[in-house]
Design an enzyme around this catalytic site. Structure first.
Site: not given
Length: 426
Positions: A276, A333, A400
């Site tokens: 991320s 995602d 995610h």
């Protein structure tokens, strides 16, 4: 919004590896295990059970082939179908990112919120990832540069936490592991977004030019009007500092210089990995290392669920420097589809024409002028939550999570056989 994942029949090939879904575990992982926990273990708002990756294939000696697995040939022939040795290496680097999550104090009521919970000399073992052969050498902190309104002074202190522990540097020290890897490997691992100010930085999605010490032209023929640019918030987290805390950039450069002094005469590699926000910072860190050190060895990025980071000149300069990037993307995602608009991957930095995917031609110039024109960078390993028959119904958050990514890497075979039958729930 929820993504409904239907039942998928897995492929029957590949007769090793087990995927186990559990809610708790007291198992101490061995060297051959990768044991990961979703963010539910640290933050109650996430509702994803922990997962355990057990019975990994025997780690093989990479030896003289190590550069190929680090991307020297852009992983040609290794991604589809996914080479088992590469799979093991991806999962191995994934556990370093998991250690960064597990070591972070997520509790806003704790006096040590946003710091590392473990001492440097025991972080890797206490985070539960088992023996790695690496020794942690440096804690890394990121500082938000976003300006806050005056009323924030009346809010709880965790709201305005400006500097926070973001990851670490670890150097392979075990002689057997160095022999297996074919070189001494240096890992830089970054966690994802955790604090309020990091979330605010993520929202600053317009592109900003890299400072002069980062934006060194490697090719005089590159269009000077097209400077390397990256997302404003990511750049702020990398370069901001306070009176008491050095910037992440300063910390990285200091530690890389020290490592060069100690091990510069040996075969050496830098592997920068993150999830991320950490994936975005990994790319900027790789760019900085190759910009700041003319004698830098091979620099590889393994990114999980990373957002877009920079413009086409940023990508072009990364490619020119020899940086190798493997982007692991879950097509379900949403984070991997933001921010901004993306140009076609066939474009290069010194072309005048811009072709923006999905944007009418009359809007293209305006999009470019507003600094929202991004470019994907690196080689992509595209996975999909819907290919796993064991994820059930998942929402945007679970698509995610790092645990989801590691599960998908664990089970992926090829585009024709996206998930193997032997990776099963128990």
């Amino acid at each position: 919004m929820k993504l409904s994942i239907g039942v998928v029949k897995p492929c029957s090939s590949y007769k090793h590896l087990v995927f186990a879904t559990t809610t708790t575990s007291t198992t101490t992982p061995s060297v051959k295990q990768i044991y990961t926990t979703s963010l539910a273990a640290k933050n109650p708002k996430f509702s994803w059970s922990s997962v355990e990756y057990d019975s990994l294939t025997q780690s093989v000696k990479l030896g003289k082939n190590w550069m190929e697995y680090q991307g020297s040939n852009n992983w040609e022939g290794l991604l589809d179908p996914l080479d088992d040795n590469l799979r093991t290496e991806i999962l191995r680097y994934g556990q370093f990112v998991e250690a960064a999550y597990r070591s972070f104090d997520f509790d806003p009521s704790s006096p040590t919120f946003a710091t590392c919970k473990y001492p440097r000399n025991s972080l890797l073992t206490r985070s539960g990832i088992g023996e790695t052969g690496y020794k942690m050498t440096k804690n890394l902190r990121a500082t938000a540069g976003v300006q806050l309104p005056s009323w924030v002074d009346r809010a709880p202190s965790w709201v305005s936490t400006r500097s926070s522990w973001i990851g670490y540097v670890a150097v392979c020290q075990d002689k057997e592991e160095i022999a297996r890897l074919g070189r001494r490997d240096v890992v830089i691992a970054f966690r994802g977004t955790a604090t309020c100010l990091e979330w605010l930085e993520n929202l600053r999605a317009n592109l900003a030019s890299l400072p002069d010490d980062l934006a060194r032209d490697r090719d005089n023929h590159v269009n000077k009007k097209c400077r390397p640019m990256v997302e404003s918030g990511f750049l702020s987290l990398y370069t901001s500092r306070t009176d008491t805390c050095h910037s992440l950039q300063e910390m990285v450069r200091e530690e890389i210089s020290r490592i060069f002094e100690m091990y510069g005469d040996e075969p050496l590699s830098f592997t920068i990995t993150g999830h991320s926000l950490g994936a975005a910072l990994a790319k900027i860190t790789a760019y900085d290392i190759n910009s700041s050190f003319s004698n830098a060895p091979m620099v590889t990025v393994i990114s999980f669920g990373g957002p877009r980071v920079g413009n086409r000149s940023f990508r072009y300069q990364l490619e020119r420097s020899g940086t190798k990037i493997l982007r692991i993307v879950n097509s379900d995602d949403l984070i991997t589809k933001v921010p901004g608009f993306v140009i076609d991957n066939s474009e290069v930095a010194n072309k005048q024409a811009v072709n923006v995917a999905g944007i009418p031609s009359w809007l293209q110039k305006r999009v470019e002028d507003t600094h929202w024109l991004y470019a994907d960078v690196g080689k992509e390993l595209r996975l999909c939550s819907r290919d796993s028959p064991y994820l059930g119904k998942v929402n945007v958050a679970t698509c995610h999570e790092l645990s989801t990514y590691l599960h998908l890497v664990h089970g992926f075979v090829s585009s024709k056989c996206p998930f193997r039958a032997s990776v099963r729930s128990v």
